[in-house]
Design an enzyme around this catalytic site. Structure first.
Site, PDB file in Angstrom:
ATOM      1  CD  GLU A 433      -3.616   8.807  -5.930  1.00  0.00           C
ATOM      2  OE1 GLU A 433      -4.613   8.322  -5.332  1.00  0.00           O
ATOM      3  OE2 GLU A 433      -4.095   9.826  -6.776  1.00  0.00           O
ATOM      4  CG  ASP A 511       0.722   5.876  -1.389  1.00  0.00           C
ATOM      5  OD1 ASP A 511       0.736   6.614  -0.392  1.00  0.00           O
ATOM      6  OD2 ASP A 511      -0.953   5.646  -1.203  1.00  0.00           O
ATOM      7  CG  ASP A 513       0.818   1.507  -2.373  1.00  0.00           C
ATOM      8  OD1 ASP A 513       0.867   2.079  -3.305  1.00  0.00           O
ATOM      9  OD2 ASP A 513      -0.780   1.679  -1.957  1.00  0.00           O
ATOM     10  CG  ASP A 515      -3.451   0.764  -5.894  1.00  0.00           C
ATOM     11  OD1 ASP A 515      -3.735   0.356  -6.737  1.00  0.00           O
ATOM     12  OD2 ASP A 515      -3.815   0.584  -4.934  1.00  0.00           O
TER      13      ASP A 515
END
Ligand code: 0RA
Length: 650
Positions: A433, A511, A513, A515
């Site tokens: 991403e 990531d 996290d 998102d």
């Protein structure tokens, strides 16, 4: 002690019983599937299933589950209570027999129509065998009885300890840490299934209390109850969508001891969402009940459209089966006395007689509905026509994209950094991403066998997009060409051609996290819906970047969870509050340099990849379509909490 229970020496019967439970401890996987977190939660479902049997038999309307501070569990029901009288053959209390003899559960009352269980249904004795300790308390016949066990063996005979006005059973157990790799219960896992169970068993109240989480002096608690059952379930599933028809259509019927209950409603989206259950168990891969349902929907709408000459607009475009079910949300629940499960994850119903039974029940109900609601019927038929038209346009768009690629010499996407090896078996591709993380990955990789494809922005939300739009999306086109796969259509059936697959490991790297996990869910759902054979063949993986780096001077340790972080701090600290120990929280891949990314996440010798199984993908898809309505942000936390993948070290 009750009159009927006499002290006894260890008879042959008793020894057989103990051996029975030893088998469960030796091969727990055979009985509860696994000894990971899933198996751990299975223990709770096993006990609750027994209480639900009491509900189905008409004797129980409340089940209270408590997660205690020490991760032990109590399940209390107001059923009849496990029988406590003398078991004639085995010469001991029926309670002891139920708790210590494998499969002894339902043998007492042949008259009761026992349908819960199925996939599980191994009995409370299994829970007992796999618990460090367990207490069974029974309220029955005005009295209270208890028996305690350790690792499935009675500590003492059944004791009568008091009187009671009510009836019911309370089972309290500690999962045995010698058996389970994971012994911490997840509130979210228990609560979401209980919510589902409340819809599947209308009139039953389930409560969940978490004593580990105390707010203002009160333990966290939720109550799950549904008056309307499946109708409410479908309304809940459609909550974040725009509905096409006013009411939820409800079907119920019974034939040859098979009970059928179905609820359905169309919304304006393009996805078909069918949730199916057999004896309260989610059949994620469908089966004969779902086939029967689909058959009835296709047949009745086709007939209605033809009889009323509504398809003339279509000219020579043919309607395919899928077109009848675009935007359809349905729950199909059947109760089958002897269910046969098959398929990769045993999540598919095999009983062939069920197809016709469901098809007839749903067909009859739909006929009535269409006759009585011509306005709604028109709306549905108009949507079917739109679906057929769009599918036709999608096919043309897809063919065009694929032809263009061939004309361009099968050119690979410009932003793909390919590897030098051309042997798909050893080649890997990282779907990364963002361009910046893509750049780091490109520097960090081993270019001999690792390719990088950066994906910019959020991939199209496939739940909402029309199919031909999907093929026009740049990110999606580049995924198809980079991977070397293409969609082929045979008589309306879509299939994926894997012959030219260029990488055997396809790794989603995002990531660590909220998102990032959201994007993993999006990509996985896309792959599941349009490239499912890649999941089935085991080619899809999710990378696991670290969450922290703990440093002291030039030394450092990467950490993937809180426990590792604490251990690392302890390792480096020389005093209570050692200021020289520094903790870096990696929020995204972009915060790591190329070498760090290689060492932690990409190097086959040190990384952890999680292989995505079909079951995980089904779950992602289910969570996804349940949540991807118009309001995505408030539901993010749920996605994060529920994004789970099989963990396989590669
Ligand atoms: C055996 C026979 C009967 C009920 C049960 C077991 C039973 C088991 C569990 C486990 C948790 N709660 C339970 N409640 C009941 C039939 C009882 C009868 O015929 O009276």
């Amino acid at each position: 002690m009750s009159d009927s229970i006499k002290k006894q020496d260890y008879s042959a019967d008793n020894i057989t019983a103990l051996e029975g439970l030893e088998a469960v401890r030796k091969r727990p996987g055979m009985y509860i599937g696994s000894t990971d977190s899933k198996g751990l939660h299975h223990l709770v479902w096993e006990v609750i299933d027994n209480s639900i049997d009491e509900h189905l038999a008409g004797h129980c309307d409340k089940i209270d589950t408590i997660i205690h501070k020490d991760n032990s569990i109590s399940v209390k029901d107001n059923g009849r209570g496990i029988p406590t009288g003398m078991h004639e053959k085995l010469k001991k209390s029926a309670l002891e027999v139920v708790m210590t003899v494998l499969h002894a559960g339902g043998k007492f009352d042949k008259d009761t129509y026992k349908v819960s269980g199925g996939l599980h249904g191994v009995g409370v004795s299994c829970v007992n065998a796999l618990s460090a300790d367990l207490k069974a308390e029974v309220h029955r016949g005005g009295k209270v009885f208890v028996q305690d066990y350790k690792q499935g063996k009675p500590v003492a005979d059944v004791a009568e300890i008091g009187t009671s006005d009510d009836t019911g059973t309370i089972i309290t157990f500690h999962p045995d840490p010698e058996i389970f790799e994971e012994i911490v219960y997840k509130y979210e896992t228990l609560s979401s299934r209980m919510k589902e169970l409340s819809y599947l068993n209308s009139g039953l109240t389930l409560t969940l209390t978490d004593e580990r989480e105390v707010i203002d002096g009160k333990a966290k608690q939720e109550t799950f109850y549904s008056e309307g059952g499946l109708k409410e379930f479908v309304a809940f599933l459609n909550e974040s969508k725009t509905v096409l028809i006013e009411n939820v259509i409800h079907v119920s019927g019974k034939e040859e001891n098979v009970e059928v209950e179905v609820a359905l409603q169309y919304n304006t989206s393009y996805a078909e969402s069918i949730y199916s259950f057999v004896n309260n168990i989610n059949t994620r891969e469908g089966g004969t009940h779902v086939s029967g349902f689909r058959r009835a929907v296709n047949r009745e709408f086709d007939k209605y459209g033809k009889d009323n000459k509504l398809f003339s607009k279509l000219k020579d475009i043919k309607i395919s089966g899928d077109d009848f079910r675009e935007g359809l949300t349905a729950v199909v629940s059947v109760k089958v006395p002897e269910p046969q499960f098959k398929g990769q994850t045993k999540g598919e119903l095999g009983n062939s007689e069920v197809t016709g039974i469901v098809s007839r029940a749903v067909g009859d109900a739909l006929k009535d509905y269409l006759e009585q609601n011509p306005k709604m019927a028109r709306r549905i038929i108009d949507k079917v026509i739109l679906a057929a038209t769009a599918r036709n346009a999608a096919r043309k768009a897809r063919e065009m994209v694929q032809r263009k690629n061939v004309l361009a010499g099968g050119g690979l996407p410009g932003k793909l950094s390919d590897c030098s090896s051309k042997d798909p078996v050893e080649c890997e591709i990282f779907l990364v991403e963002g361009d910046s993380a893509g750049g780091t990955a490109k520097q960090g990789r081993d270019r001999n066998f690792q390719a990088i494809l950066p994906l910019r922005g959020k991939i199209l939300n496939v739940e909402k997009a029309l199919e031909h739009k999907i093929y026009e999306n740049e990110e999606i086109k580049s995924m198809f060409t980079a991977l070397g796969v293409s969609i082929v259509e045979n008589e309306g059936e879509r299939d994926l051609n894997l012959e030219k697959l260029r990488y055997h490991k396809i790794v989603i790297m995002c990531d660590a996290d909220v998102d990032g996990s959201h994007i993993v869910t999006l990509i996985l759902t896309f792959i599941f819906r349009f490239m499912r054979p890649l999941v089935e063949a085991g080619h899809i993986y999710v990378a696991a970047p670290p969450l922290y780096q703990v440093r002291k001077g030039k030394q450092f340790i990467y950490c993937w969870n809180e426990e590792e972080r604490q251990n690392a701090i302890n390792t480096y600290s020389t005093s209570e509050n050692d200021q020289s120990v520094k903790i870096q929280r990696y929020k995204g891949l972009g915060e790591m340099n190329a070498i760090q990314l290689w060492e932690t996440t990409m190097d086959p010798d040190s990384r952890t990849l999680r292989q995505v199984t079909i079951e995980d993908a089904l779950e992602a898809d289910r969570v996804f379509s349940m949540l991807m309505g118009d309001e995505v942000p408030p539901r993010r936390a749920f996605i994060e909490a529920n994004a789970k993948y099989a963990k396989v070290d590669v």
